[in-house]
Design an enzyme around this catalytic site. Structure first.
Site, PDB file in Angstrom:
ATOM      1  N   SER A 179       0.920  -1.449   0.001  1.00 29.30           N
ATOM      2  CA  SER A 179       0.048   0.038   0.160  1.00 29.30           C
ATOM      3  C   SER A 179       0.948   1.131   0.115  1.00 29.30           C
ATOM      4  O   SER A 179       0.604   1.927  -0.742  1.00 29.30           O
ATOM      5  CB  SER A 179      -0.790   0.088   1.329  1.00 29.30           C
ATOM      6  OG  SER A 179      -0.024  -0.006   2.154  1.00 29.30           O
ATOM      7  N   HIS A 207      -5.189  -2.527  -2.821  1.00 27.57           N
ATOM      8  CA  HIS A 207      -5.126  -2.089  -4.616  1.00 27.57           C
ATOM      9  C   HIS A 207      -4.063  -2.246  -5.453  1.00 27.57           C
ATOM     10  O   HIS A 207      -4.143  -2.198  -6.250  1.00 27.57           O
ATOM     11  CB  HIS A 207      -3.126  -1.539  -3.635  1.00 27.57           C
ATOM     12  CG  HIS A 207      -3.607  -0.558  -2.447  1.00 27.57           C
ATOM     13  ND1 HIS A 207      -3.884   0.237  -2.184  1.00 27.57           N
ATOM     14  CD2 HIS A 207      -3.182  -0.746  -1.048  1.00 27.57           C
ATOM     15  CE1 HIS A 207      -4.045   0.915  -1.830  1.00 27.57           C
ATOM     16  NE2 HIS A 207      -3.620   0.147  -0.065  1.00 27.57           N
ATOM     17  N   LYS A 239     -11.781   1.353  -2.981  1.00 29.22           N
ATOM     18  CA  LYS A 239     -10.367   2.446  -3.542  1.00 29.22           C
ATOM     19  C   LYS A 239     -10.698   2.270  -4.656  1.00 29.22           C
ATOM     20  O   LYS A 239     -11.557   2.820  -5.184  1.00 29.22           O
ATOM     21  CB  LYS A 239      -9.158   1.045  -2.888  1.00 29.22           C
ATOM     22  CG  LYS A 239      -9.117   1.320  -1.506  1.00 29.22           C
ATOM     23  CD  LYS A 239      -7.723   1.589  -0.944  1.00 29.22           C
ATOM     24  CE  LYS A 239      -7.424   1.594   0.460  1.00 29.22           C
ATOM     25  NZ  LYS A 239      -7.228   0.827   1.467  1.00 29.22           N
TER      26      LYS A 239
END
Ligand SMILES: *Cc1c(COP(=O)(O)O)cnc(C)c1O
Length: 387
Positions: A179, A207, A239
């Site tokens: 991250s 991610h 995300k």
């Protein structure tokens, strides 16, 4: 002030003295690459909304339509009466998307990680974590009561040495795309180590999902690893998907175990059904719109070549996360503030989020950015780094 609070106030001063004080910025606009902040227009380079779906009109519309249909609150936990058709359909679609038997929604990624690790392990077991894992994975390992081992970043030899000494159930846990660094975990090797030491492997691909891989299937698609290679996949929806929540995907037995045992699943309110419906639409964009991933690659490449020309210290990352290593926390804050004055929002990431002496500007890209904005950012960086 009572003595206890006097001590807390002193602690706060201490945090500030080390340039580690954290504070929030109040955003006055929708999420996106253009933010309104203190009445100014700011170009945003620190969001995790990589694909630009957080304020996509179709996703927003799905949310509103579903709120009209389901109301806002889900009313209870999934196991009481909060599990709606929308949640169930999203779980089935996420299972299909990740190529796994089942998927289970959690209210946040933080809770998913605590729930998984503490359901699978207890006293007498062992958990192995990459030193740079996300805080929620580390906390999950500590909460489980299992023997807690951290291995040096991406260091398989170190991991294997620890695995050989361990007893009980063994779980290897890693970020997929790290991250704060943007690099990829060495998953083929990790999967091999897990198999040969009879350990489970858990990958947190917060991610990578939506961003990495031809179809946006994340780090596991990138390495062509299946459920047999990586038993436990965790993904977040706040995300790349641009909405909110998280899920765990894997075998029938894994998911049923979590439903019976994960306290962060059982004892919390289900996320709103409207969020699930919005995510079903965003999942369609994730799958169909390759151009968003292609754009991110182009933007990252342009940024990397420009930043290298400026002599900035980058991390070996091919993702949408492109940190600039600064080192000193104070300097990171000074540069971040100078960038904000110039109209660019990039947060200074400092310890304990990252190791001591590795404060950085965590630059992230969105598919909504234009190449010309990357050039503007590089210009601003050149000026701010000189100060
Ligand atoms: C953001 C993040 C989480 C937490 O997910 P939330 O849904 O925001 O709670 C977990 N793991 C990683 C690697 C993350 O980056």
């Amino acid at each position: 002030m009572t003595p206890a609070f006097t001590q807390l106030a002193a602690n706060l001063e201490n945090i500030a003295r080390k340039n580690l004080y954290r504070s929030r910025r109040i955003i006055e606009s929708p999420q996106g690459i253009n933010l309104q902040l203190d009445g100014r227009n700011i170009l945003n380079f620190c969001s995790n909304d990589y694909l630009g779906l957080a304020n996509h009109p179709h996703v927003v519309k799905a949310f509103i339509t579903a709120a009209n249909q389901y109301g806002v609150g889900s009313g209870s936990a999934h196991l009481v009466c909060g599990h709606s058709f929308a949640h169930h359909a999203l779980e089935e679609e996420l299972a299909a998307f990740t190529g796994r038997d089942r998927a289970l929604l959690f209210s946040t990624g933080y809770m998913a990680n605590l729930g998984v690790i503490s359901s699978l392990l207890g006293r007498g077991d062992a958990v192995f974590e990459d030193r740079l894992n996300h805080a929620s994975l580390l906390d999950g390992g500590l909460l489980s009561g299992a023997k807690f081992k951290r291995y040096a970043h991406a260091d398989i030899d170190h991991l294997v040495t620890d695995l050989q000494k361990a007893a009980g159930n063994k779980l290897i846990v890693t970020d997929g795309v790290f991250s704060m660094d943007g690099d990829f975990a060495p998953l083929k090797k990790l999967s091999h180590a897990a198999k040969s030491h009879n350990a489970w492997l858990m990958v947190d691909d917060a991610h990578g999902l939506g961003v990495v891989g031809e179809r946006g299937g994340g780090i596991l698609e990138y390495y062509d690893l299946k459920q047999d290679d990586v038993a436990i996949l965790m993904g977040t929806l706040g995300k790349g998907f641009g909405t909110f929540g998280a899920f765990v995907a894997g075998s029938e037995v894994l998911i049923e175990t979590l439903i019976q045992k994960a306290r962060t699943y059982i004892y919390t309110t289900a996320l709103p059904a409207a969020v699930a419906e919005a995510t079903r639409v965003s999942l369609k964009f994730v799958i169909a719109e390759n151009w968003r991933r292609d754009k991110l690659k182009k933007l990252s490449a342009r940024f990397r070549s420009g930043a290298q020309q400026l002599g900035l210290q980058l991390v070996d990352s091919s993702s949408a996360i492109q940190p600039i290593l600064i080192g000193d926390s104070k300097r990171a804050v000074v540069i971040s503030n100078a960038l904000l004055n110039a109209g660019f929002l990039i947060s200074a990431i400092r310890p304990p989020t990252v190791p001591q002496g590795t404060a950085r500007l965590r630059v992230t890209f969105s598919a909504m950015h234009e190449e010309q904005q990357i050039d503007q950012l590089l210009d601003a960086l050149a000026k701010s780094m000189a100060c």
